[in-house]
Design a protein around this motif. Sequence first.
Motif, short mmCIF file in Angstrom:
data_model
loop_
_atom_site.label_atom_id
_atom_site.label_comp_id
_atom_site.label_asym_id
_atom_site.label_seq_id
_atom_site.Cartn_x
_atom_site.Cartn_y
_atom_site.Cartn_z
N LYS A 273 0.84 -1.20 0.00
CA LYS A 273 0.00 0.00 0.00
C LYS A 273 0.87 1.25 0.00
O LYS A 273 0.58 2.22 -0.71
N THR A 274 1.93 1.23 0.79
CA THR A 274 2.83 2.38 0.84
C THR A 274 3.55 2.59 -0.48
O THR A 274 3.66 3.72 -0.98
N ILE A 275 4.03 1.48 -1.07
CA ILE A 275 4.76 1.58 -2.33
C ILE A 275 3.86 2.11 -3.45
O ILE A 275 4.25 3.00 -4.21
N TYR A 276 2.64 1.58 -3.54
CA TYR A 276 1.74 1.99 -4.62
C TYR A 276 1.26 3.43 -4.44
O TYR A 276 0.95 4.12 -5.43
N PHE A 277 1.17 3.90 -3.19
CA PHE A 277 0.65 5.24 -2.95
C PHE A 277 1.73 6.31 -3.02
O PHE A 277 1.41 7.49 -3.14
N MET A 278 2.99 5.93 -2.97
CA MET A 278 4.08 6.91 -2.95
C MET A 278 4.09 7.85 -4.16
O MET A 278 4.39 9.04 -4.00
N PRO A 279 3.78 7.40 -5.39
CA PRO A 279 3.77 8.34 -6.52
C PRO A 279 2.82 9.52 -6.32
O PRO A 279 3.06 10.61 -6.84
N MET A 280 1.74 9.31 -5.54
CA MET A 280 0.77 10.38 -5.34
C MET A 280 1.29 11.48 -4.45
O MET A 280 0.89 12.63 -4.57
N VAL A 281 2.21 11.15 -3.54
CA VAL A 281 2.73 12.14 -2.60
C VAL A 281 4.13 12.61 -2.98
O VAL A 281 4.71 13.43 -2.28
N THR A 282 4.65 12.07 -4.08
CA THR A 282 5.97 12.48 -4.55
C THR A 282 5.83 13.71 -5.45
O THR A 282 4.84 13.88 -6.15
N SER A 283 6.82 14.56 -5.43
CA SER A 283 6.80 15.79 -6.23
C SER A 283 6.64 15.46 -7.71
O SER A 283 7.35 14.60 -8.26
N SER A 284 5.71 16.15 -8.35
CA SER A 284 5.48 15.93 -9.79
C SER A 284 6.70 16.31 -10.61
O SER A 284 6.97 15.69 -11.65
N VAL A 285 7.43 17.32 -10.16
CA VAL A 285 8.64 17.73 -10.89
C VAL A 285 9.69 16.63 -10.85
O VAL A 285 10.31 16.29 -11.87
N ALA A 286 9.89 16.04 -9.66
CA ALA A 286 10.87 14.96 -9.53
C ALA A 286 10.47 13.76 -10.38
O ALA A 286 11.32 13.14 -11.05
N ILE A 287 9.17 13.42 -10.35
CA ILE A 287 8.69 12.30 -11.16
C ILE A 287 8.91 12.57 -12.65
O ILE A 287 9.34 11.69 -13.40
N SER A 288 8.62 13.79 -13.07
CA SER A 288 8.76 14.15 -14.49
C SER A 288 10.21 14.05 -14.94
O SER A 288 10.50 13.60 -16.05
N ILE A 289 11.14 14.48 -14.09
CA ILE A 289 12.55 14.41 -14.44
C ILE A 289 13.00 12.96 -14.58
O ILE A 289 13.75 12.60 -15.50
N ILE A 290 12.52 12.10 -13.68
CA ILE A 290 12.86 10.68 -13.75
C ILE A 290 12.33 10.06 -15.04
O ILE A 290 13.04 9.33 -15.75
N PHE A 291 11.07 10.37 -15.38
CA PHE A 291 10.49 9.81 -16.59
C PHE A 291 11.14 10.39 -17.84
O PHE A 291 11.21 9.72 -18.88
N MET A 292 11.63 11.61 -17.75
CA MET A 292 12.34 12.20 -18.89
C MET A 292 13.62 11.42 -19.17
O MET A 292 14.00 11.22 -20.32
N GLN A 293 14.27 10.97 -18.10
CA GLN A 293 15.46 10.14 -18.27
C GLN A 293 15.10 8.74 -18.77
O GLN A 293 15.83 8.15 -19.58
N LEU A 294 13.98 8.20 -18.29
CA LEU A 294 13.57 6.87 -18.74
C LEU A 294 13.27 6.85 -20.24
O LEU A 294 13.59 5.89 -20.94
N PHE A 295 12.63 7.92 -20.74
CA PHE A 295 12.23 7.99 -22.14
C PHE A 295 13.24 8.73 -23.01
O PHE A 295 12.94 9.07 -24.14
N SER A 296 14.43 8.97 -22.46
CA SER A 296 15.46 9.67 -23.22
C SER A 296 15.84 8.87 -24.46
O SER A 296 15.85 7.64 -24.46
N ASN A 297 16.21 9.58 -25.52
CA ASN A 297 16.50 8.93 -26.79
C ASN A 297 17.82 8.17 -26.75
O ASN A 297 17.90 7.01 -27.17
N ASN A 298 18.85 8.78 -26.21
CA ASN A 298 20.18 8.18 -26.24
C ASN A 298 20.50 7.32 -25.02
O ASN A 298 21.12 6.27 -25.14
#
Length: 311
Positions: free
Chosen positions: A115-140
């Motif tokens: 429950k804690t693991i699944y709910f953590m994205p909701m309380v995590t900073s959207s900016v931090a999440i976006s930066i992580i996903f930007m690296q995940l979907f990076s081209n190179n």
Amino acid sequence: MGKKGRGRKGFLKVLYENRVAYVYIAPFFMLFAIFSLFPIAMGFGLSFFRWDGMSAMHFIGLENYLNLFRDVLFWKALRNTLVIGIIAHIPILFGGLVLAYILNAKLIRGENIFKTIYFMPMVTSSVAISIIFMQLFSNNYGLINFIGSFFGFGKVNWLGGDGSLIKVAVIVMFAWKWIGWNMVIYLAGMQGISHDIYEASRIDGASHIQTISKITIPLLKPIIIFTLIQSTIGMFNLFTEPFILTNSSWTGGINNGGLTLMMYLLNKAPQGGTAYGYASAVAYVITVFIVLFSVIFNKMSKDRQPVKRRR
């Protein structure tokens, strides 16, 4: 007149008798009027004016709304928002239900940890999440392209190219963020369902899929509608995620592939420009969309029972 007069006296009498209680709650209503009702009314009135925030306001009637519906970019932002929201809601709803059912049925151990693991994205900073996903979907150097290379796939320019794949990254991030929120709410609803019902279904030989479709979903229908409305509001307020993924582009990246309605609004005022009257019109159009979807979902939540004809 007599009844009307007595009704007024009765209201004033009740008001006077409870004057102390009204004095205590008066600060809330005063603050609500100042910081909520006044901005709402002011914003609606501003949508009928042309104003840059500094010079005099000019009344232009419905021109802001007419220009809005004539703007091709507005329809592009609306289409992107709906595509992201509709596709993302599939894993958000079904994934949240499945995860909640697994935890409620105790099919795995460590319920509180999950429950804690699944709910953590909701309380995590959207900016931090976006930066992580930007690296995940990076081209190179993105992890997704790195994993795909082991299966013989070439590099995919998720956040570039013609801009059509930007929505994929936003959909994945949007669903990943909201699925835990729905899971927690569904789990709370499931725990309110009597265990005798589930026990009876198991005795009758019902599978887990049949239990979810025939028992859990019908009994959780009001809660599902509530989460649907909540995530719909989140859909129309979507800004931070596509903004960061497109390198802080107010136009949504290449070919406006990641442009959402909230980005379109803020690009008009106060971030990208000073068209405050036009931005107010966009805000109220978004409000109308949210209200419209909420009404539709509430209609869906009402069980329609056949009317019995009198003989």
